[in-house]
Design an enzyme around this catalytic site. Sequence first.
Site, mmCIF file in Angstrom:
data_model
loop_
_atom_site.group_PDB
_atom_site.id
_atom_site.type_symbol
_atom_site.label_atom_id
_atom_site.label_comp_id
_atom_site.label_asym_id
_atom_site.label_seq_id
_atom_site.Cartn_x
_atom_site.Cartn_y
_atom_site.Cartn_z
ATOM 1 N N HIS A 76 0.838 -1.216 0.000
ATOM 2 C CA HIS A 76 0.000 0.000 0.000
ATOM 3 C C HIS A 76 0.868 1.260 0.000
ATOM 4 O O HIS A 76 0.530 2.256 -0.638
ATOM 5 C CB HIS A 76 -0.955 0.018 1.187
ATOM 6 C CG HIS A 76 -1.841 -1.194 1.240
ATOM 7 N ND1 HIS A 76 -2.453 -1.611 2.381
ATOM 8 C CD2 HIS A 76 -2.194 -2.089 0.272
ATOM 9 C CE1 HIS A 76 -3.158 -2.707 2.120
ATOM 10 N NE2 HIS A 76 -3.011 -3.023 0.848
ATOM 11 N N HIS A 233 -9.710 -1.690 -4.186
ATOM 12 C CA HIS A 233 -8.549 -2.088 -3.397
ATOM 13 C C HIS A 233 -7.646 -3.039 -4.185
ATOM 14 O O HIS A 233 -6.421 -2.992 -4.059
ATOM 15 C CB HIS A 233 -8.927 -2.709 -2.047
ATOM 16 C CG HIS A 233 -7.698 -2.911 -1.215
ATOM 17 N ND1 HIS A 233 -7.101 -1.894 -0.511
ATOM 18 C CD2 HIS A 233 -6.892 -3.985 -1.083
ATOM 19 C CE1 HIS A 233 -5.991 -2.337 0.044
ATOM 20 N NE2 HIS A 233 -5.832 -3.607 -0.284
ATOM 21 N N ASP A 237 -3.649 -2.618 -4.833
ATOM 22 C CA ASP A 237 -2.636 -3.667 -4.657
ATOM 23 C C ASP A 237 -1.831 -3.881 -5.940
ATOM 24 O O ASP A 237 -0.618 -4.037 -5.905
ATOM 25 C CB ASP A 237 -3.308 -4.996 -4.284
ATOM 26 C CG ASP A 237 -3.697 -5.061 -2.812
ATOM 27 O OD1 ASP A 237 -3.165 -4.280 -2.002
ATOM 28 O OD2 ASP A 237 -4.537 -5.924 -2.468
ATOM 29 N N HIS A 260 -1.604 -10.714 -5.598
ATOM 30 C CA HIS A 260 -0.173 -10.377 -5.533
ATOM 31 C C HIS A 260 0.691 -11.391 -6.278
ATOM 32 O O HIS A 260 1.644 -11.036 -6.976
ATOM 33 C CB HIS A 260 0.289 -10.332 -4.079
ATOM 34 C CG HIS A 260 -0.352 -9.228 -3.286
ATOM 35 N ND1 HIS A 260 -0.263 -7.908 -3.650
ATOM 36 C CD2 HIS A 260 -1.096 -9.250 -2.156
ATOM 37 C CE1 HIS A 260 -0.927 -7.166 -2.766
ATOM 38 N NE2 HIS A 260 -1.440 -7.957 -1.860
HETATM 39 ZN ZN LIG Z 1 -3.978 -4.571 -0.105
#
Ligand SMILES: [Zn+2]
Length: 302
Positions: A76, A233, A237, A260
Amino acid sequence: MRKQRTLKEAVKASGIGLHSGKKVEISLEPAKENTGIIFYSEDDNTQIKVSTQSVINTQLATTIGKGNIIIGTVEHLLATLFALHIDNIFIRLKGREVPIMDGSSAPWVYLIKTAGIIQQNAYKKAIIVKKPVKIKEDGKFVALIPSKEFEISYSINFDNPVIGKQRMDIVVNEHNFIKEISKARTFGLLRDIEYLQAHNLALGGSLDNAVVVDEYGIINEDPLRYENEFVRHKILDAIGDLSIMGLDIRGKYIAYRSGHDLNNKLVKELIKSSEAYEVVGNPRSEKAAVESLVWNPLKAKA
Ligand SMILES: [Zn+2]
């Protein structure tokens, strides 16, 4: 093509580590041009420069490391630095995790604005995507394709009626990031969080730093900050994950159910495919590279 930037002055904050649950102190400090982003762990007296090689774990959050020294939950903060064009910075930590704050990038935006931003003399290098790079895996998909701007098109499809399907398309720049993305919080399913905490993970996770969802609704008392906060969000990311290249990006990132792990694989796949990109370091080479892009495949054939 723009010039590099750093902070005007140092700024401090403290918060809780999402995974350790322990208090972490952090100080963001100006750095010389071409320094890049450097984390310094006071506990271990070790510097870790952010790069594609420094990412060592992408389960749940992005962890960077060197040897057995690791710093967790960097994404973040990295997303914020990327979007606000803070290219050179020294990040001093007491603790081995970046504090989770409220689970979004908004506190980092505030801190950086408080510190102030100054422009430096060197140009910021950019990576220009020249050919599509794609990865398909377990019903998930990510790709980077040519585009004059850094754009993201992100779709999620959760087996949960509250999150469900969401899609968002956005051009990533400082204004759009602050307004549309920075306030979107981390989220999780209640059953996953219970499992994690039973296994000593996400110990710092709470309704103060995550939106928690069950089959019927949101557990948090405060409402969502955006109607589609979840996909926003995921975009936050992804910006953090792509930023580890240390380059401005000219290309469109497309994701369906990514995370991720897959974002990181895509970055590695791009870097491996030398014909798929060009890194430019001055306005003249940038102009030449953008002009050589093939925008219309039919025209290119003729
Ligand atoms: Zn996150």
